[in-house]
Design an enzyme around this catalytic site. Structure first.
Site, short mmCIF file in Angstrom:
data_model
loop_
_atom_site.label_atom_id
_atom_site.label_comp_id
_atom_site.label_asym_id
_atom_site.label_seq_id
_atom_site.Cartn_x
_atom_site.Cartn_y
_atom_site.Cartn_z
CE1 TYR A 1 -3.24 -2.97 0.73
CE2 TYR A 1 -4.58 -1.00 0.75
CZ TYR A 1 -4.47 -2.37 0.64
OH TYR A 1 -5.61 -3.12 0.47
CE LYS B 1 2.40 -18.58 -0.76
NZ LYS B 1 1.51 -19.76 -0.71
CG ASP C 1 -7.80 -5.29 1.45
OD1 ASP C 1 -8.80 -4.77 1.99
OD2 ASP C 1 -7.74 -5.51 0.22
CG ASP D 1 -1.51 -20.53 0.70
OD1 ASP D 1 -0.94 -20.34 1.80
OD2 ASP D 1 -0.99 -21.21 -0.21
CG ASP E 1 -13.25 -8.02 1.97
OD1 ASP E 1 -13.20 -7.16 2.89
OD2 ASP E 1 -13.48 -7.73 0.78
#
Ligand code: IPM
Ligand code: MN
Length: 358
Positions: free
Chosen positions: A143, A195, A252, A228, A256
């Site tokens: 970002y 990750k 982010d 993941d 969701d």
């Protein structure tokens, strides 16, 4: 802010913004009025005309004088920003992200709680399986806006988008997460989500910082999950998470998914927090263009954001009242989804106010 004679006064900046933002903020402010009366403090509201409408009218996203005025608030209450007639990226980068960066709100705190009675899209989840909080780094990573084009528009175009991760930035978010894991309401477990098997530079920094800071928190159990795999566990075994710390982009995305397992975007609240400065609280759902003006949008996410705001300004008992109101509303509503709640936007607001002042 405390004033011995006149009682407690808090200056709250209100950015209702675009889309359904003003409709959900209106309900939040009604609840604020009810709890401030019940708890004996005063909220001085200052409204800010920022968002897509102003941009289309004047070309301004976040003028300096507005930013200065926002710096003078005790907290900021935000509805949503985004406009169908404004090219994607402008309001996001120049208003929302700029606010987060300028006010150095380096923590994006997103609780993922399924309240009793809330319908879930995951039938295997028991009601109390979902109770975690994501501590999303909110000031750097992908970002930061680092990168650029080379030979744009040609067959040999290069687009670079870099993830910036500083020792300072990673350490402050990791420390915040460990402190949170020690709070009485938490279960003293911190999971790094990243990750590290592919992002071997940024992930390595995060893992090293977690390992180092962990030595200062012997009572906190630490864990690591690839991002993941975290998506699988959100569905399959959400109870393994208590406090999650993660970078900006992963945070982010997983929040969701987190919103869905708590019942939907209609109930997902978050705070952009600068522990030493001005923090900003918002429903994480956005402008919901399909629901504008219909009275069908769920205000609970915005009202949950209000509860977080009240906590941040020290009005803890008012925050608990708002949460009690949310619980009452949740126990009666048929769904968290806009248009399927069994009540209108205003009626949900009334239910919360009723539960908050009972
Ligand atoms: C969020 C939103 C924002 C983000 C967008 C609107 C820039 O998706 O708050 O999660 O990516 O942070
Ligand atoms: Mn998002």
């Amino acid at each position: 802010m405390t004033d011995g004679v006149a009682g407690r006064v808090h200056r709250i900046g209100v950015i209702a913004g675009d889309g359904t933002g003003p409709e959900v903020v209106r309900e939040g402010l009604e609840v604020l009025e009810a709890v401030s009366e019940a708890e004996g403090f005063r909220a001085e509201l200052e409204t800010f005309d920022l968002g897509g409408e102003r941009y289309l009218r004047t070309g301004e996203t976040l003028p300096e004088d507005e930013l200065e005025r926002l710096r003078g608030m005790d907290a900021i209450y935000l509805g949503a920003v985004g406009h169908p007639d404004v090219k994607p990226g402008i309001l996001e980068r120049e208003l929302l992200l700029r606010l987060r960066f300028e006010l150095d709100q380096y923590v994006n705190l997103r609780p993922i709680i399924r309240y009793p009675g809330v319908a879930t899209p995951i039938p295997s989840h028991a009601e109390d399986d979902v109770n975690m909080v994501v501590v999303r780094e909110n000031s750097e990573g992908l970002y930061a806006g680092a990168g650029g084009f080379h030979r744009k528009g040609t067959a040999h175009e290069v687009a670079v988008q870099e993830s910036i991760n500083t020792r300072h930035g990673v350490e402050r978010i990791v420390r915040y997460a460990f402190d949170l894991a020690m709070e009485p309401s938490r279960r003293r477990k911190l999971t790094l989500v990243h990750k590290t098997n592919v992002l071997t530079f940024a992930g390595d920094l995060y893992q090293r910082v977690v390992d180092e800071v962990a030595a200062e928190y012997p009572d906190v159990e630490t864990d690591y999950v690839h991002v993941d795999a975290a998506c699988i566990y959100f569905l399959d075994m959400p109870g393994r998470f208590d406090v999650i710390v993660t970078d900006n982009m992963f945070g982010d995305i997983i929040t969701d998914l987190g919103a869905m397992i708590q019942g939907g975007m209609g109930i997902a609240a978050g705070g952009n927090i600068n522990p030493e400065g001005v923090s900003m609280f918002e429903p994480i759902g956005g402008t919901a263009p399909d629901h504008v003006g219909k009275g069908t949008i769920n205000p609970l996410a915005a009202i949950g954001a209000l509860a977080m705001l009240l906590d941040s300004i020290g009005e803890r008992s008012a925050a608990r009242r708002v949460e009690a109101g949310i619980r009452l509303a949740c126990s009666k509503m048929t769904s968290m989804r806009a248009g399927e709640m069994g009540y209108s936007t205003a009626e949900v607001g009334d239910l919360v106010a009723e539960g908050a002042t009972a």
